[in-house]
Design a protein around this motif. Structure first.
Motif, PDB file in Angstrom:
ATOM      1  N   UNK A 142       0.827  -1.208   0.000  1.00 16.76           N
ATOM      2  CA  UNK A 142       0.000   0.000   0.000  1.00 16.76           C
ATOM      3  C   UNK A 142       0.862   1.260   0.000  1.00 16.76           C
ATOM      4  N   UNK A 143       1.916   1.235   0.796  1.00 14.02           N
ATOM      5  CA  UNK A 143       2.800   2.401   0.881  1.00 14.02           C
ATOM      6  C   UNK A 143       3.529   2.646  -0.438  1.00 14.02           C
ATOM      7  N   UNK A 144       4.087   1.583  -1.032  1.00 14.36           N
ATOM      8  CA  UNK A 144       4.807   1.732  -2.297  1.00 14.36           C
ATOM      9  C   UNK A 144       3.844   2.134  -3.412  1.00 14.36           C
ATOM     10  N   UNK A 145       2.641   1.577  -3.397  1.00  5.42           N
ATOM     11  CA  UNK A 145       1.627   1.960  -4.389  1.00  5.42           C
ATOM     12  C   UNK A 145       1.365   3.455  -4.330  1.00  5.42           C
ATOM     13  N   UNK A 146       1.174   3.974  -3.133  1.00  4.13           N
ATOM     14  CA  UNK A 146       0.902   5.404  -2.972  1.00  4.13           C
ATOM     15  C   UNK A 146       2.079   6.252  -3.443  1.00  4.13           C
ATOM     16  N   UNK A 147       3.298   5.854  -3.108  1.00  2.52           N
ATOM     17  CA  UNK A 147       4.483   6.619  -3.515  1.00  2.52           C
ATOM     18  C   UNK A 147       4.655   6.627  -5.036  1.00  2.52           C
ATOM     19  N   UNK A 148       4.375   5.484  -5.653  1.00  2.00           N
ATOM     20  CA  UNK A 148       4.481   5.421  -7.110  1.00  2.00           C
ATOM     21  C   UNK A 148       3.342   6.186  -7.782  1.00  2.00           C
TER      22      UNK A 148
END
Length: 254
Positions: free
Chosen positions: A54-60
């Motif tokens: 979820x965190x990496x998805x948001x950052x990307x």
């Protein structure tokens, strides 16, 4: 009908048998790989993966939406900031869980644990990339950015929405607060003994630079400090790239 020797027939049968065996083995290997992913992982590993994806998805997403328009950029910034304010502690707890597993999984066999963490990180980043593709699919990218970022901003995508993983993440957060940064110190001591640093993002960086045309890259870790990493990739033509990773989101430095 031409005469066929017994040895010829045997060879043919052995050849067929070999093909069958190869096919069966390939199927077994494929099933084993599936079994080693996702659902077969422990509840803790699944919760860690969920939070970090979820965190990496948001950052990307923020990275993608920043280049779309000024409105999308502002919406992305607000969404990321609001989401992190509410969920940042749980993401840090998941990162702690990943780091802690690296050490406790294999005790002083750091390399084995590091490889495990690299593989898990690779899966996390790959899943996040697929999420971003799905969320931004369609012709109107600006509208897609505005819609999904408002969901992050308003709490519709908060980690507590997942009732199965949320209690596990809360427990990890409590453990992290109780232990502090001792797990990072333990990893550092082991790395010093081995004389080598391990980056969780090494596999991800290798794939990233290959996309940029780097042939047969050799990836070397320059700095591995928790979720912040710096790596160098040397290509077959002796050119090199410097890559900086923050919370598993890696970018080539220009």
């Amino acid at each position: 009908m031409p005469f066929k020797s017994v040895s010829t027939i045997l060879k043919k049968n052995q050849s067929k048998e070999f093909i069958v065996i190869k096919t069966v083995l390939a199927a077994v290997v494929a099933l084993s790989l599936v079994a080693c992913s996702g659902p077969s992982r422990t509840p803790q590993e699944q919760a860690i993966s969920y939070a970090l994806i979820e965190d990496v998805t948001l950052r990307k997403l923020q990275e993608e939406c920043t280049d779309v328009s000024t409105s999308a950029k502002q919406s992305a910034w607000r969404g990321q900031r609001s989401w992190w304010k509410r969920n940042g502690g749980l993401v840090k707890a998941a990162d702690y869980g990943l780091s802690y597993n690296v050490v406790t999984l294999t005790d002083d066999r750091l390399e084995t644990g590091a490889r495990y963490a690299m593989g898990l990180t690779f899966d996390i980043v790959h899943a996040a990339e697929e999420n971003v593709k799905a969320l931004l699919a369609g012709d109107d990218k600006e509208k897609a950015c505005m819609n999904v970022m408002s969901e992050y901003r308003d709490g519709d995508r908060d980690l507590q929405q997942e009732s199965e993983h949320y209690p596990v993440l809360v427990k990890l957060q409590q453990e992290r607060e109780a232990q502090g940064d001792d797990h990072y110190l333990k990893i550092s001591r082991l790395e010093k003994q081995k004389g080598e640093q391990y980056s969780r993002s090494a596999y991800t960086v290798e794939r990233l630079v290959k996309r940029q045309g780097c042939v047969k890259p050799k990836v070397r870790t320059l700095k591995a400090n928790g979720p912040n990493e710096v790596l160098e990739a040397t290509c077959a033509d002796d050119s090199f790239m410097l890559i900086r990773c923050e919370w598993r989101n890696c970018k080539i430095q220009k």
